[in-house]
Design a protein around this motif. Structure first.
Motif, PDB file in Angstrom:
ATOM      1  N   THR A  28       0.827  -1.211   0.000  1.00 33.63           N
ATOM      2  CA  THR A  28       0.000   0.000   0.000  1.00 33.63           C
ATOM      3  C   THR A  28       0.856   1.254   0.000  1.00 33.63           C
ATOM      4  O   THR A  28       0.602   2.194  -0.743  1.00 33.63           O
ATOM      5  N   VAL A  44      -2.558   4.696   9.810  1.00 29.58           N
ATOM      6  CA  VAL A  44      -3.891   4.662   9.203  1.00 29.58           C
ATOM      7  C   VAL A  44      -4.096   3.366   8.423  1.00 29.58           C
ATOM      8  O   VAL A  44      -5.147   2.728   8.522  1.00 29.58           O
ATOM      9  N   ILE A  45      -3.097   2.955   7.667  1.00 29.09           N
ATOM     10  CA  ILE A  45      -3.225   1.719   6.882  1.00 29.09           C
ATOM     11  C   ILE A  45      -3.364   0.523   7.811  1.00 29.09           C
ATOM     12  O   ILE A  45      -4.180  -0.366   7.589  1.00 29.09           O
ATOM     13  N   ARG A  63      -6.735   0.085   9.155  1.00 29.33           N
ATOM     14  CA  ARG A  63      -7.645  -0.500   8.175  1.00 29.33           C
ATOM     15  C   ARG A  63      -7.408  -2.014   8.074  1.00 29.33           C
ATOM     16  O   ARG A  63      -8.351  -2.787   8.010  1.00 29.33           O
ATOM     17  N   ARG A 100      -9.000  -4.073  10.900  1.00 30.65           N
ATOM     18  CA  ARG A 100     -10.405  -4.454  10.765  1.00 30.65           C
ATOM     19  C   ARG A 100     -10.522  -5.750   9.988  1.00 30.65           C
ATOM     20  O   ARG A 100     -11.333  -6.600  10.295  1.00 30.65           O
ATOM     21  N   ASN A 101      -9.690  -5.888   8.950  1.00 31.78           N
ATOM     22  CA  ASN A 101      -9.685  -7.131   8.181  1.00 31.78           C
ATOM     23  C   ASN A 101      -9.313  -8.313   9.067  1.00 31.78           C
ATOM     24  O   ASN A 101      -9.841  -9.398   8.929  1.00 31.78           O
TER      25      ASN A 101
END
Ligand SMILES: [Zn+2]
Ligand SMILES: [Zn+2]
Length: 89
Positions: free
Chosen positions: A53, A72-73, A76, A79-80
Motif C-alpha cells: 500500500t 492509518v493503513i 484499516r 479491521r480485516n
C-alpha cells in the motif's frame, strides 16, 4: 499492533514507521538511534500488505508522512484481521 497475536502467528515483523532515528553526527558518521516507538509489531502478511500500500502511493501517502500513513493503513488492516478471525472461529 495489527491485531495479530504472537501466540497465533509464532512470529511478528517489526515495521519502521520512521527513519528519523537515523542521523548524521558531528563527525559525519551515520548513527541509527531507533526509538522503540518507531517500530510497530505486525504479522508478516499485513506487513507485506502495508508495504504494498505504501509503495502504491509513493513517498507521500495522501500528503501524510510515513508514520501517519502507516498507522492509518494498519488501522484499516486491523479491521480485516478481526473479520478473518470472526469467520474462522
Ligand atoms: Zn515495514
Ligand atoms: Zn496482521
Amino acid at each position: 499492533m495489527c491485531g495479530a497475536r504472537l501466540d497465533e502467528t509464532g512470529t511478528l515483523d517489526l515495521h519502521h514507521v520512521s527513519y528519523g532515528g537515523v542521523t548524521k553526527d558531528s563527525s559525519g558518521r551515520w548513527q541509527a538511534r531507533e526509538a522503540d516507538a518507531d517500530l510497530l509489531p505486525m504479522c508478516r502478511e499485513h506487513h507485506e500488505e502495508l508495504h504494498r500500500t505504501l509503495d502504491e502511493h509513493g513517498r507521500d501517502y495522501m500528503g501524510w508522512n510515513r508514520r501517519r500513513a502507516s498507522v492509518v493503513i494498519i488501522a484499516r488492516l486491523r479491521r480485516n484481521h478481526s473479520q478473518t478471525k470472526d469467520n474462522t472461529v
